[in-house]
Design a protein around this motif. Sequence first.
Motif, PDB file in Angstrom:
ATOM      1  N   LEU A 368      -5.318  61.927  -0.514  1.00  0.00           N
ATOM      2  CA  LEU A 368      -6.568  62.108   0.213  1.00  0.00           C
ATOM      3  C   LEU A 368      -6.381  62.770   1.562  1.00  0.00           C
ATOM      4  N   ALA A 369      -5.314  62.383   2.261  1.00  0.00           N
ATOM      5  CA  ALA A 369      -5.185  62.812   3.655  1.00  0.00           C
ATOM      6  C   ALA A 369      -3.729  62.810   4.071  1.00  0.00           C
ATOM      7  N   ILE A 370      -3.504  63.411   5.233  1.00  0.00           N
ATOM      8  CA  ILE A 370      -2.186  63.410   5.870  1.00  0.00           C
ATOM      9  C   ILE A 370      -2.309  62.646   7.172  1.00  0.00           C
ATOM     10  N   ALA A 371      -1.381  61.721   7.419  1.00  0.00           N
ATOM     11  CA  ALA A 371      -1.404  60.917   8.640  1.00  0.00           C
ATOM     12  C   ALA A 371      -0.056  60.995   9.339  1.00  0.00           C
ATOM     13  N   GLU A 372      -0.089  60.956  10.664  1.00  0.00           N
ATOM     14  CA  GLU A 372       1.132  61.046  11.470  1.00  0.00           C
ATOM     15  C   GLU A 372       1.302  59.775  12.292  1.00  0.00           C
ATOM     16  N   ILE A 373       2.518  59.240  12.306  1.00  0.00           N
ATOM     17  CA  ILE A 373       2.819  58.010  13.044  1.00  0.00           C
ATOM     18  C   ILE A 373       2.718  58.278  14.544  1.00  0.00           C
ATOM     19  N   THR A 374       1.934  57.436  15.230  1.00  0.00           N
ATOM     20  CA  THR A 374       1.766  57.573  16.683  1.00  0.00           C
ATOM     21  C   THR A 374       2.281  56.355  17.448  1.00  0.00           C
ATOM     22  N   GLU A 375       2.250  55.177  16.813  1.00  0.00           N
ATOM     23  CA  GLU A 375       2.766  53.957  17.437  1.00  0.00           C
ATOM     24  C   GLU A 375       3.696  53.280  16.437  1.00  0.00           C
ATOM     25  N   ILE A 376       4.884  52.921  16.887  1.00  0.00           N
ATOM     26  CA  ILE A 376       5.887  52.421  15.955  1.00  0.00           C
ATOM     27  C   ILE A 376       6.329  51.020  16.351  1.00  0.00           C
ATOM     28  N   GLY A 377       6.413  50.126  15.367  1.00  0.00           N
ATOM     29  CA  GLY A 377       6.946  48.792  15.577  1.00  0.00           C
ATOM     30  C   GLY A 377       8.174  48.581  14.716  1.00  0.00           C
ATOM     31  N   VAL A 378       8.653  47.346  14.655  1.00  0.00           N
ATOM     32  CA  VAL A 378       9.857  47.070  13.882  1.00  0.00           C
ATOM     33  C   VAL A 378       9.580  47.191  12.391  1.00  0.00           C
ATOM     34  N   THR A 379       8.491  46.560  11.930  1.00  0.00           N
ATOM     35  CA  THR A 379       8.192  46.575  10.493  1.00  0.00           C
ATOM     36  C   THR A 379       6.782  47.082  10.196  1.00  0.00           C
ATOM     37  N   ASP A 380       6.103  47.638  11.194  1.00  0.00           N
ATOM     38  CA  ASP A 380       4.799  48.245  10.937  1.00  0.00           C
ATOM     39  C   ASP A 380       4.580  49.385  11.915  1.00  0.00           C
ATOM     40  N   ALA A 381       3.537  50.175  11.664  1.00  0.00           N
ATOM     41  CA  ALA A 381       3.267  51.340  12.510  1.00  0.00           C
ATOM     42  C   ALA A 381       1.810  51.741  12.356  1.00  0.00           C
ATOM     43  N   TRP A 382       1.278  52.393  13.398  1.00  0.00           N
ATOM     44  CA  TRP A 382      -0.061  52.972  13.354  1.00  0.00           C
ATOM     45  C   TRP A 382       0.060  54.479  13.212  1.00  0.00           C
ATOM     46  N   ALA A 383      -0.817  55.034  12.372  1.00  0.00           N
ATOM     47  CA  ALA A 383      -0.820  56.473  12.139  1.00  0.00           C
ATOM     48  C   ALA A 383      -2.235  57.008  12.314  1.00  0.00           C
ATOM     49  N   GLU A 384      -2.344  58.258  12.717  1.00  0.00           N
ATOM     50  CA  GLU A 384      -3.629  58.933  12.831  1.00  0.00           C
ATOM     51  C   GLU A 384      -3.755  59.974  11.726  1.00  0.00           C
ATOM     52  N   VAL A 385      -4.937  60.036  11.118  1.00  0.00           N
ATOM     53  CA  VAL A 385      -5.200  61.046  10.101  1.00  0.00           C
ATOM     54  C   VAL A 385      -5.308  62.400  10.796  1.00  0.00           C
ATOM     55  N   ILE A 386      -4.415  63.312  10.455  1.00  0.00           N
ATOM     56  CA  ILE A 386      -4.417  64.626  11.094  1.00  0.00           C
ATOM     57  C   ILE A 386      -4.965  65.718  10.177  1.00  0.00           C
ATOM     58  N   LYS A 387      -5.180  65.359   8.895  1.00  0.00           N
ATOM     59  CA  LYS A 387      -5.740  66.345   7.979  1.00  0.00           C
ATOM     60  C   LYS A 387      -6.376  65.627   6.794  1.00  0.00           C
TER      61      LYS A 387
END
Length: 708
Positions: A368-387
């Motif tokens: 559906l989409a492409i997302a890029e990691i913007t915030e990184i943790g030890v076992t999880d991360a937040w990503a923003e949809v860039i496309k």
Amino acid sequence: MNNSSTNQISKLYALLIGIDCYLPNQLPDGASYKNLSGCVRDIKHVENFLKIKLEMLPEHLFKLTASDIGKPQPAEPLEQWPTYENMVTMFDRVIEVAKPGDQVYIHYSGHGGRAKTTYPQLKGENGTDEVLVPLDIGNPTSRYLRDLELAALLQKMVNKGLVVTVVLDSCHSGGATRAGDSDIRGADTNTVDTTLRPTESLVASASELVKSWRDLTGGTRSAAVVGGMLPEVKDYVLLAACRPSEYAYEYAFNGKERNGALTYWLLDSLQNSSLNLTYKELYSRINAKIHSQFQQQTPMLLGEDNRLVLGSSYESQQYAVTVMQVNTAKNPVRLKLNAGVAQGVDSGSVFAIYPREIKDITQEDKHLAIAEITEIGVTDAWAEVIKTVRAGEIEQGASAVMLSAPVDLIRGIRLIECTPENTKLSDLPPKEINQQAALQAVAIAASGNGWVKLVADQEVADYQVSINKLSEYEICESTGKPFPNLRPPLKVGETDAPGKLVKRLVHLTKYKATEELDNFGTTLTKKLVVELVGKQANYRRTRQPSPQPFDDKSNPSVQAGETVFLRIRNEFSQVLNVVVLALSSDWSISQLNILGDNANFVPFDPGQEEYISLKMSLPEGYQEGTDIFKVFATVGQANFRWLELPSLDQPIPPNSTRGLKAPRNQLEELLAAVGADDQPSTSRKVQVVADPSRGWTTKQVTVKVIAT
């Protein structure tokens, strides 16, 4: 193994051993096994991968670690220390609890070494045993885990019907690097420990160990055995960090924390893959990645190389992370993924997001989409949809697959003054050379360059620049080893020597960026077959080739003038456009005219196979060199001539003289960035952002060429 059911997942066992702390670490002959800093981290990352990615049950994991916390003892309790006794006990425990047909994964990160053999009846009075080094080996009453013992333990597992994979991220030889940014996992000198130690084995009697070894080796210490710590194996897989005469390095790949090179690229390859890979396919990528940074480290693969990674069948093995949260109130949409630093994810990593109902994540046209990691943790991360690729709602529980790894284009440089503290007296530059002024001139020349930058003391450098005993500027790898074949020499005081040095660093950076180009996680990875099938002397194209096998297929070498044969096969359902780049020992990159029409690419029909003859040569004055043949395959059209480079002693021509048009697609935008003449990017990493037509991959093979 197929991870589709809890019943199958529960049959995975692991024994993980990581040793950073060696106390006391000095041997009676003065050599020492110094403390390391990445081995326990290796084990933690492997543990997280097994638990989170493969959902291994905690009670099926057995672990021994020794952390270096700057105190006389490791942080762990005594029963968790990797002593000889504890290692043998843990092996026995795994053998006891695992059932026939179960998977057993063994991973060792720490020092390897050599010791005077305790089996002279087998190896001779002057023979040596290759060994794994417990944390307390500085105590003369402590014992190594020797090659005969490890082989016997693994054979017990095989005899029980266990499916075994062994990873040894250690080396058997030792050495030291000058002012390097990496550490070696071996003794600080090339030493054979002759300390008189207890000879009684906890694994089996000496006669049983000798018999087992003779059964495995046919009674001789063959070339296959000399190639690694264990005999040539047939019933399990062994992935070793390096050949016996080489070094196994640990390095801060992310610029922060050290890992073993083998462990880092092993996990990186598995994290980036959504395919059911064989060990041979996995090894090819790991070998290419390690060689791009440490030319003197060649991993080894022995055993069942056609078996699926951690598998015993050919069922699909897919790796993905899960979308845990979706925040549509933000613009762009933000997604929380259940993977972080422990799973090899980094800030800037790019993921393809699939609909929740799609289970076959090899369908690249379904995301559906492409997302890029913007915030990184030890076992999880937040990503923003860039496309957004196609219409559809991203839901919790959807799968996310990491796309191709980013390419580092900007390289860090450290300027090093050679002193008696970091350099042998015989290698110091002449006293009349003002090192500080000469290096400062390099710093000024590099200022504002888009390809290289100076790094601070606490940062990890890709290149090191110093002045040698011949009053020449010298460029070294991160290990402190000088790059080979950098000609002509650049003397301090020579006209514009600092400027020429910076141009040389830019050239090396472009070469290395091309060598590291990779798109491992695509369907095409398995469908493009690339291998060297043999060599032949005095071959002429007018007659039928009859290639002979290489002496060492894992590290092929030929004499100048011999011909090697490169096999390329398209096993994809569509036509693939194929390009072969030759990365030569004179630091040039050229596109090969593989079928004689000088086209930008050669279409390979489904099922088409070609054997390409390549006559090997060396530039005048070279005694040896390493040539890389990098094969690209694309579904669409792309021009790879952006990546061509002349030899290092020639100026790089501007792109305008190469007849290139503006990039037409995202792949060509990446290639243009790698081949740019001025500045590649304002950011440290260039990302490949996929779309539904993302269809390209690359594989490479390496040949050492020796002068006749």
